[in-house]
Design a protein around this motif. Structure first.
Motif, PDB file in Angstrom:
ATOM      1  N   LEU A  98     126.814  47.243   2.103  1.00  0.00           N
ATOM      2  CA  LEU A  98     128.419  46.764   1.592  1.00  0.00           C
ATOM      3  C   LEU A  98     129.472  47.636   1.952  1.00  0.00           C
ATOM      4  CD1 LEU A  98     129.519  46.412  -1.170  1.00  0.00           C
ATOM      5  CD2 LEU A  98     128.697  48.695  -1.978  1.00  0.00           C
ATOM      6  N   LEU A  99     129.362  48.910   2.627  1.00  0.00           N
ATOM      7  CA  LEU A  99     130.276  50.146   3.904  1.00  0.00           C
ATOM      8  C   LEU A  99     130.703  48.642   4.817  1.00  0.00           C
ATOM      9  CD1 LEU A  99     131.632  52.207   3.586  1.00  0.00           C
ATOM     10  CD2 LEU A  99     130.419  52.818   5.388  1.00  0.00           C
ATOM     11  N   ASN A 100     130.171  47.803   5.527  1.00  0.00           N
ATOM     12  CA  ASN A 100     130.330  46.824   6.489  1.00  0.00           C
ATOM     13  C   ASN A 100     131.636  45.706   5.972  1.00  0.00           C
ATOM     14  OD1 ASN A 100     129.317  48.775   8.184  1.00  0.00           O
ATOM     15  ND2 ASN A 100     127.867  47.125   8.258  1.00  0.00           N
ATOM     16  N   ASP A 101     130.347  45.290   4.809  1.00  0.00           N
ATOM     17  CA  ASP A 101     131.260  44.277   4.341  1.00  0.00           C
ATOM     18  C   ASP A 101     132.147  44.073   3.443  1.00  0.00           C
ATOM     19  OD1 ASP A 101     129.465  42.969   4.476  1.00  0.00           O
ATOM     20  OD2 ASP A 101     128.343  43.006   2.856  1.00  0.00           O
ATOM     21  N   LEU A 102     133.408  45.800   2.989  1.00  0.00           N
ATOM     22  CA  LEU A 102     134.107  46.232   2.253  1.00  0.00           C
ATOM     23  C   LEU A 102     135.255  46.156   3.770  1.00  0.00           C
ATOM     24  CD1 LEU A 102     132.717  48.760  -0.011  1.00  0.00           C
ATOM     25  CD2 LEU A 102     133.864  46.511  -0.705  1.00  0.00           C
ATOM     26  N   SER A 103     134.430  47.211   4.356  1.00  0.00           N
ATOM     27  CA  SER A 103     135.290  47.036   6.081  1.00  0.00           C
ATOM     28  C   SER A 103     135.981  45.671   6.671  1.00  0.00           C
ATOM     29  CB  SER A 103     134.675  47.951   6.768  1.00  0.00           C
ATOM     30  OG  SER A 103     135.231  48.516   7.791  1.00  0.00           O
TER      31      SER A 103
END
Length: 363
Positions: A98-103
């Motif tokens: 999730l954090l990788n997608d948002l970044s």
């Protein structure tokens, strides 16, 4: 007599026709006068301040830094937004994705390594120091609790606050559901808020929605310039909706319809359609606001959600309900055994022989 003759000759012929002796004396006096004049000019030059040169020297590093700082002060606040995105230790693979997608969707973000701390009391010093180190004014911190069963989002504006704590639920990453949309890396998006976040409606105890709107706008609104790797394309829409006391976030792709597909041919027959459709890209998640603090990861509480129930309490109630079923079943079994014994229908005990019993009549 000689002096009288000299004065008479000068008056008659002029200074040009004077003799050699007069020239010698005049040269001596003129030379001595020139020397005295040079000394006087030197003294005058020492008294007068030196005028600046027309061609200024090249600016030093300090001057260049000062000029850059003045330019940054003149820039709007939205153009200087930068987000620090990181997680705590113990997150699951879904939280990490999730954090990788948002970044990847936010080109003005900086993704740091996991924060290794044992207590939430250290967030104030650790996260604010990291934000200052990487020149970030927003902190997007995902904290995992209870062996990655619960996920919390700390959204803060460093270094002075405020700070909003959310509970994150219903997480679905880009690769999990196989969304059909595809956006360009480094592009910008349009952030859309529904009517529940309007300032006119956020009154009468709902002022926290306006603050949440500004914090989410600072995170999801990509600046138009001043970002490394930013491309001049607007190809996505970030939808933020408020419903049932929660915030639902969806990401869509702006896709122009092709003339070959049957759906676009039917849409072209309608004059109201614009030929642009939305295809979900992901990720999707739901935020539940818990508390708002005045400072950055600290300070007095200015809002608290009274309707929020922690997932740990939900799990406890589920266990209590399951335990009550077992308790009721055990009580029913004990009550049934007691009734059987009271009626004398217990098969384990020996029954009393009656008069007409076969064993009593026939031995």
């Amino acid at each position: 007599m000689a002096s009288i003759y000299k004065r008479a000759s000068k008056a008659r012929y002029g200074p040009e026709e004077s003799d050699d002796s007069d020239m010698t004396s005049d040269d001596t006096s003129s030379s001595s006068g020139t020397i005295r004049g040079d000394d006087d000019l030197d003294q005058v030059e020492n008294l007068q301040p030196a005028t600046p040169f027309s061609s200024s020297p090249p600016p030093s590093n300090q001057q260049a830094e000062a000029a850059e700082a003045r330019k940054l002060k003149q820039m709007p606040t939205e153009l200087r937004n930068r987000i620090l995105m990181l997680t705590s230790r113990g997150v699951s693979f879904r939280h990490r994705h999730l954090l990788n997608d948002l970044s990847s969707l936010l080109p003005h973000s900086y993704q740091d390594t996991k924060l290794d701390t044992k207590s939430s009391n250290n967030y104030n010093s650790a996260l604010n120091s990291l934000a200052d180190l990487h020149s970030c004014n927003y902190v997007f911190f995902l904290e995992a609790r209870k062996n990655a069963q619960d996920l919390y989002l700390w959204l803060a504006k460093a270094p002075n606050g405020p700070t909003i704590k959310f509970h994150v639920g219903n997480v679905h990453t880009m690769a999990e559901l196989g969304f059909g949309g595809n956006v360009l890396k480094g592009g910008r998006g349009i952030t859309v808020f529904d009517k529940s976040f309007d300032e006119e409606l956020a009154v009468g105890g709902q002022e926290n929605k306006a603050l949440i709107r500004e914090m989410l706008r600072g995170v999801f609104c990509v600046p138009s310039k001043g970002v490394r790797g930013l491309k001049p394309f607007v190809d996505r829409v970030v939808g933020i909706y408020g419903l049932d006391g929660k915030i639902w976030i969806r990401v869509y792709e702006l896709r122009e319809g092709s003339k070959d597909s049957a759906e676009d041919k039917l849409a072209a027959m309608d004059d109201t359609t614009s030929g642009v459709k939305l295809v979900e890209v992901g990720p999707r998640f739901v935020l539940t606001p818990i508390v708002i603090q005045e400072g950055s990861f600290g300070g007095p509480v200015i809002f608290e959600n009274k309707m929020y129930v922690s997932p740990n309490m939900v799990r406890r109630e589920a266990r209590m309900k399951k335990q009550s079923k077992y308790t009721q079943r055990t009580f029913d079994k004990t009550d049934r055994t007691r009734k059987i014994r009271g009626l004398g229908l217990n098969t384990g005990a020996e029954r009393k022989r009656r008069v007409v019993d076969d064993r009593a009549l026939f031995g």
